[in-house]
Each structure stands twice: as C-alpha cells, then as structure tokens.
Scaffold this active site. Structure first.
Site: not given
Length: 248
Positions: A11, A173, A196-197, A199
């Site tokens: 990411d 993803k 980190d999120s 998504n």
C-alpha cells in the site's frame, strides 16, 4: 534469506509513504535490496495510476501494479492488463447521496479525477472506476454507509477512518494481487501484503503473510499476521529485513 516469499505488495499512503508523502531513504534502500535479490515489488494502492507512477519510477519498479483499489491491474507501467468499471447508475446515485449530505466526495474516471468542486454534467460519457466520500462527522458517515449498503453492487472500504471508498462489488486489492500472481506465476501464499486501512484488509487476509503497519486501523492490526513499525518509522524496511532477509 527466506525463499518463501516472492512478491511484496505495498500500500502507499500510510504504508510506503511517510506522513509527508515521501519514501524515506531507509525504506527505499531496503526495497532496492529486495529487488536485487529477485523479489517482485508491487504497488497496491487506492490511488490512480497517474498518482502512483512517480513513486514507482522513483523506486525503479517495472513490475505489475494494482491501482484504484483493484479496479486497474497493470502488467507493467503503462501496460494495462485489466480494468473494472462501475455502473454509471450507481455513480449517479452516490453523487445524489453526497449532494444530500453536502459532504466532500471524489470520483475517479479513467481519464480524470472529479470532486465536489469540479463535478461533471457528463456522467454518462465517462468510464468510472471508484467513488469516495469524506466526512469527520461519524453520524453522517454512518448514514452514508447505510445508504450505500442498501444500493447493493458495491465494494465498500476506506483509506482512512474518515472516508468511504467504493469499487465495483468483488473488486479489491486481494483480487488485484491474485491477478498479479497469475501474471508472475506465483501463489498468494508467496505474497507479503502490507497496509494500514480497510482497503488493505482483504489482501492482508489472503496473503501468505499479512502485515499491518504500526499506524494501521485497529481492525487491520487484529486481522494481520504481524504488526510492524509505523510509516514514519520505516515499517516497510522492518518487513523486508525480518521476513525476506531473515533465515528460514
């Protein structure tokens, strides 16, 4: 060197990039070292291709990329492999929701980024990839989420606690990195995925090693196999050092 992993899926915002939106020299050095030892490094981002490419070029990447949360998969820079478009009627409905709540929004079309300040009247004439909402009002964001879920046909994630990002249902993803694996002749078990999120959650769950950054949202940390340092503390360098160059 650990030979289990062959692909490092990164990411960008909150992961590869510092809070100043830069790649630190330490992180860059370790990524280049991984490449020199035959590791494929793939940017896996909610950003558009145009917004991701300069960072790939900075790292000297000629490998596949996943952009717009999986709506585009690139065989190599400028070599599109697959693209998944959103239903235009859903774009119109999401625009209506944003207008109703008077909230900030943005939308990626293939050739343009639109937002609240420069929306288009030619919705039907565009090929749409992603829609996003941003509000720091938790109640409003929750109401928007409920309305989006009622629409159906949407993959709903976020790239920060204050936004919602929407792709076509089933596109994320994880599906993007699975196609990258197919292109490279690899299995998902050979992937280290870092994020980190929300998504990043699907690919972290599907990868051989799912890694959450120290600054990740708590649900991402809970689902990851390991948690490393934050994006401002060279967490990516830690991943490469510990899980690629460590002995098996």
């Amino acid at each position: 060197m650990n030979t289990t992993y062959k692909l490092l899926a990164l990411d960008m915002d909150g992961t590869l990039l510092t809070n100043e939106h830069q790649i630190s020299p330490e992180t860059s050095s370790w990524i280049k070292r991984a490449q020199e030892h035959g590791i494929h490094v793939c940017l896996s981002t909610g950003r558009s291709f145009g917004n991701a490419l300069p960072f790939g070029e900075q790292l000297g990447l000629a490998t596949p990329m996943v952009t717009v949360n999986g709506s585009e998969i690139w065989r190599a820079p400028h070599d599109l492999y697959q693209r998944y478009l959103m239903d235009v009627d859903l774009i119109k409905k999401m625009y209506g929701i944003a207008a109703h709540y008077d909230t900030w929004f943005w939308a990626y079309a293939v050739d343009h980024l639109y937002n609240k300040e420069n929306w288009t009247t030619e919705i039907d004439g565009q090929e749409w990839l992603k829609f996003g909402f941003h509000t720091e009002d938790d109640d409003v964001r929750h109401q928007i989420l409920m309305e989006l879920q009622d629409l159906g046909g949407l993959e709903i994630t976020n790239s920060s606690p204050h936004n919602l990002e929407i792709n076509p249902q089933g596109i994320n993803k994880a599906t993007g990195i699975a196609q990258v694996c197919s292109l490279l002749g690899l299995e998902m078990s050979q992937v280290i995925a870092v994020g980190d999120s929300m998504n990043d959650l699907a690919v972290i769950q599907k990868a051989g090693l799912g890694v959450a950054m120290g600054n990740a949202q708590q649900v991402v940390k809970d689902e990851a196999d390991v948690v490393v340092a934050s994006n401002d503390e060279d967490g990516i360098a830690e991943v490469i050092r510990k899980y690629i160059f460590a002995k098996e």
